[in-house]
Write a protein that holds these residues in place. Sequence first.
Motif, PDB file in Angstrom:
ATOM      1  N   ASP A  36       0.842  -1.195   0.000  1.00  0.00           N
ATOM      2  CA  ASP A  36       0.000   0.000   0.000  1.00  0.00           C
ATOM      3  C   ASP A  36       0.880   1.249   0.000  1.00  0.00           C
ATOM      4  O   ASP A  36       2.027   1.228   0.442  1.00  0.00           O
ATOM      5  N   TYR A  37       0.348   2.311  -0.550  1.00  0.00           N
ATOM      6  CA  TYR A  37       1.104   3.559  -0.650  1.00  0.00           C
ATOM      7  C   TYR A  37       0.118   4.717  -0.752  1.00  0.00           C
ATOM      8  O   TYR A  37      -1.045   4.533  -1.136  1.00  0.00           O
ATOM      9  N   PRO A  38       0.582   5.923  -0.409  1.00  0.00           N
ATOM     10  CA  PRO A  38      -0.293   7.089  -0.527  1.00  0.00           C
ATOM     11  C   PRO A  38      -0.682   7.313  -1.992  1.00  0.00           C
ATOM     12  O   PRO A  38       0.186   7.316  -2.866  1.00  0.00           O
ATOM     13  N   GLY A 136      -6.374   1.374  -8.992  1.00  0.00           N
ATOM     14  CA  GLY A 136      -7.017   2.676  -8.792  1.00  0.00           C
ATOM     15  C   GLY A 136      -7.628   3.224 -10.066  1.00  0.00           C
ATOM     16  O   GLY A 136      -8.694   3.833 -10.049  1.00  0.00           O
ATOM     17  N   LYS A 137      -6.955   2.978 -11.199  1.00  0.00           N
ATOM     18  CA  LYS A 137      -7.464   3.466 -12.485  1.00  0.00           C
ATOM     19  C   LYS A 137      -8.731   2.730 -12.905  1.00  0.00           C
ATOM     20  O   LYS A 137      -9.468   3.219 -13.758  1.00  0.00           O
ATOM     21  N   CYS A 138      -8.946   1.553 -12.345  1.00  0.00           N
ATOM     22  CA  CYS A 138     -10.086   0.718 -12.749  1.00  0.00           C
ATOM     23  C   CYS A 138     -11.305   0.868 -11.840  1.00  0.00           C
ATOM     24  O   CYS A 138     -12.355   0.279 -12.116  1.00  0.00           O
ATOM     25  N   TYR A 139     -11.165   1.601 -10.753  1.00  0.00           N
ATOM     26  CA  TYR A 139     -12.291   1.748  -9.837  1.00  0.00           C
ATOM     27  C   TYR A 139     -13.396   2.541 -10.508  1.00  0.00           C
ATOM     28  O   TYR A 139     -13.114   3.531 -11.167  1.00  0.00           O
ATOM     29  N   PRO A 140     -14.641   2.165 -10.419  1.00  0.00           N
ATOM     30  CA  PRO A 140     -15.253   1.097  -9.637  1.00  0.00           C
ATOM     31  C   PRO A 140     -15.517  -0.194 -10.429  1.00  0.00           C
ATOM     32  O   PRO A 140     -16.170  -1.096  -9.937  1.00  0.00           O
ATOM     33  N   ILE A 141     -15.008  -0.278 -11.647  1.00  0.00           N
ATOM     34  CA  ILE A 141     -15.256  -1.471 -12.455  1.00  0.00           C
ATOM     35  C   ILE A 141     -14.637  -2.698 -11.804  1.00  0.00           C
ATOM     36  O   ILE A 141     -15.250  -3.762 -11.740  1.00  0.00           O
ATOM     37  N   SER A 144     -10.290  -4.635  -5.850  1.00  0.00           N
ATOM     38  CA  SER A 144      -9.057  -5.390  -5.590  1.00  0.00           C
ATOM     39  C   SER A 144      -9.309  -6.732  -4.934  1.00  0.00           C
ATOM     40  O   SER A 144      -8.689  -7.737  -5.295  1.00  0.00           O
ATOM     41  N   HIS A 145     -10.225  -6.791  -3.978  1.00  0.00           N
ATOM     42  CA  HIS A 145     -10.454  -8.074  -3.297  1.00  0.00           C
ATOM     43  C   HIS A 145     -11.009  -9.124  -4.264  1.00  0.00           C
ATOM     44  O   HIS A 145     -10.688 -10.302  -4.156  1.00  0.00           O
ATOM     45  N   ILE A 146     -11.811  -8.714  -5.233  1.00  0.00           N
ATOM     46  CA  ILE A 146     -12.364  -9.663  -6.205  1.00  0.00           C
ATOM     47  C   ILE A 146     -11.258 -10.171  -7.122  1.00  0.00           C
ATOM     48  O   ILE A 146     -11.155 -11.374  -7.377  1.00  0.00           O
ATOM     49  N   PHE A 163       0.050  -3.567  -6.015  1.00  0.00           N
ATOM     50  CA  PHE A 163       0.406  -2.209  -5.611  1.00  0.00           C
ATOM     51  C   PHE A 163      -0.910  -1.441  -5.448  1.00  0.00           C
ATOM     52  O   PHE A 163      -1.656  -1.267  -6.411  1.00  0.00           O
ATOM     53  N   TYR A 164      -1.163  -1.029  -4.210  1.00  0.00           N
ATOM     54  CA  TYR A 164      -2.486  -0.533  -3.817  1.00  0.00           C
ATOM     55  C   TYR A 164      -2.440   0.935  -3.393  1.00  0.00           C
ATOM     56  O   TYR A 164      -1.830   1.270  -2.368  1.00  0.00           O
TER      57      TYR A 164
END
Length: 192
Positions: A36-38, A136-141, A144-146, A163-164
């Motif tokens: 995880d990172y800012p 992050g670029k794919c949210y909300p499609i 990460s957990h899925i 990388f989150y």
Amino acid sequence: MKTLEERLDQAEAMIQTTSFRENKGLGNEVGYYIFDYPPEQELYIRNWVEYIRQKNESSGDDYRIIVFDLYDIVIDILIQKGYLEKCYQFEKTKGFERVSKSISNMLKITSSDGLIVNYIKDHITEKSVVFITGIGKCYPILRSHIVLNNLHQVIDQVPVVLFYPGKYDGQELVLFGEIKDDNYYRAFKLVD
């Protein structure tokens, strides 16, 4: 508290160890990790990932770092299927939420036989270290957990590092430091 640079140096050192790449010392669990990172450090992380990939490629290491940008994979699949332009038109008439659901269904996001999972599975080797970026670029499609749960069902021979852009406390994922994921995911935090 360690700086981002110190954490990345520690992550690089971990990845280079044989025990990391062979998933030893994990209680026989598959090596799935989250770094995880800012979120505001996204461009720095992208550059670091590319630097590490190139460094590995030109080294004599017996493993290969393979980077999968989820956003690029989704776009490539949409182009290959001839759906990208249709998505633009569909969004204009039905809205983003509807096009997002349609893309998820087409990609079979919730299936261990989904198009993204199969793409990653088809492009790794026995001596790979998998880096996953672009969540992050794919949210909300994509969530990460899925993605991790589905990959976990079919990829168990190589370590996977997500990388989150957000926070991960060992149980809970909070995208961008603000969007709490309602689902629990168990992965190892790569470094604290």
